[in-house]
Scaffold this active site. Structure first.
Site, short mmCIF file in Angstrom:
data_model
loop_
_atom_site.label_atom_id
_atom_site.label_comp_id
_atom_site.label_asym_id
_atom_site.label_seq_id
_atom_site.Cartn_x
_atom_site.Cartn_y
_atom_site.Cartn_z
N ALA A 94 0.84 -1.21 0.00
CA ALA A 94 0.00 0.00 0.00
C ALA A 94 0.87 1.26 0.00
O ALA A 94 1.84 1.35 -0.74
CB ALA A 94 -0.96 -0.03 1.18
N SER A 95 0.54 2.21 0.87
CA SER A 95 1.21 3.51 0.83
C SER A 95 2.62 3.52 1.42
O SER A 95 3.28 4.55 1.41
CB SER A 95 0.35 4.56 1.55
OG SER A 95 -0.80 4.85 0.77
N VAL A 96 3.08 2.37 1.89
CA VAL A 96 4.47 2.29 2.35
C VAL A 96 5.42 2.62 1.19
O VAL A 96 6.53 3.12 1.40
CB VAL A 96 4.77 0.88 2.90
CG1 VAL A 96 6.25 0.71 3.21
CG2 VAL A 96 3.97 0.64 4.18
N LYS A 154 5.21 4.96 -0.87
CA LYS A 154 5.33 6.41 -1.15
C LYS A 154 6.68 6.98 -0.74
O LYS A 154 7.24 7.84 -1.42
CB LYS A 154 4.19 7.18 -0.48
CG LYS A 154 2.85 7.05 -1.20
CD LYS A 154 1.80 7.94 -0.56
CE LYS A 154 0.51 7.96 -1.39
NZ LYS A 154 -0.14 6.66 -1.48
N TYR A 210 -4.28 14.55 1.10
CA TYR A 210 -3.65 13.29 0.68
C TYR A 210 -4.13 12.86 -0.70
O TYR A 210 -5.31 12.87 -0.99
CB TYR A 210 -3.99 12.22 1.70
CG TYR A 210 -3.13 10.99 1.63
CD1 TYR A 210 -1.87 10.95 2.23
CD2 TYR A 210 -3.58 9.85 0.98
CE1 TYR A 210 -1.09 9.81 2.18
CE2 TYR A 210 -2.80 8.70 0.93
CZ TYR A 210 -1.55 8.69 1.53
OH TYR A 210 -0.78 7.56 1.48
#
Length: 212
Positions: free
Chosen positions: A94-96, A98, A181
């Protein structure tokens, strides 16, 4: 005869020094091994408490100077079927991702291949209002681009078709006026990495993070 005694004496001395050196080395190795074992035990105890008290669920891998200190799994991979996590369980990042995307962009900036002031239109001239959006805005979630495309991500749509669908999503606010976000912003940053580096996103990240 005297020479023979001298050679024997020297040989004995060298054996003593070598034996002492080997003994000292063995002692150091035992000390290091004991310290690593103690640290591994403390780490395991700490993470077990986190799982028990705070409900931590996941896999932990800790290494130090090439030595694995801890590799353990906690909690459930599937709560419905009561399937436990293992050290081989695969997780959605997921957003890890980014933070890795942002660091890759900054490395391209550092290498002179990008500027934080570059406009989105430089890379995607067909994207709506792209001349008002900068790389910095994409990084800082101030571009006005929408939160995300969860439903789109769950389909088998092609990359080109996905981009065309994302282009249709309206801005949430005027670029640069506030911060909210945005997954779309980082999706575009990933595509910019590919355009500038000439490599696939995963290949480029693997090269800069893992092949050192």
């Amino acid at each position: 005869m005297k020479n023979s005694k001298l050679i024997l004496l020297l040989g004995t001395s060298l054996l003593s020094v070598t034996g002492f050196s080997q003994t000292q080395t063995s002692k150091r190795e035992l000390t290091v091994t004991k310290n690593q074992t103690d640290l591994s035990h403390k780490l395991s105890k700490y993470m077990s408490a986190q799982a028990e008290v705070n409900g931590f669920s996941g896999t932990v891998l800790i290494t130090r100077k090439g030595t694995v200190l801890m590799r353990e799994a906690y909690g459930l991979a599937d709560r419905e079927w009561d399937i436990k996590n293992t050290t081989d369980t695969k997780f959605q990042l997921a957003s890890v991702t980014k933070q890795f995307t942002a660091a890759a962009i900054l490395q391209l900036v550092e290498n002179g291949k990008l500027s934080l002031d570059d406009k989105l239109s430089k890379f995607f001239p067909d994207y709506p209002n792209a001349e008002s959006v900068t790389i910095h805005m994409l990084l800082s979630h101030s571009s006005g681009l929408p939160l995300g495309f969860k439903d789109l991500a769950l389909t088998t749509i092609s990359a080109d078709s996905a981009y065309n669908e994302i282009k249709k999503m309206p801005y949430e606010f005027s670029p640069g006026t506030k911060s909210e976000y945005s997954n779309v912003g980082y999706y575009l940053l990933g595509k910019i990495i590919e355009k500038v580096s000439g490599e696939k996103y995963a290949v480029f990240l693997k090269k800069i993070y893992l092949k050192k």
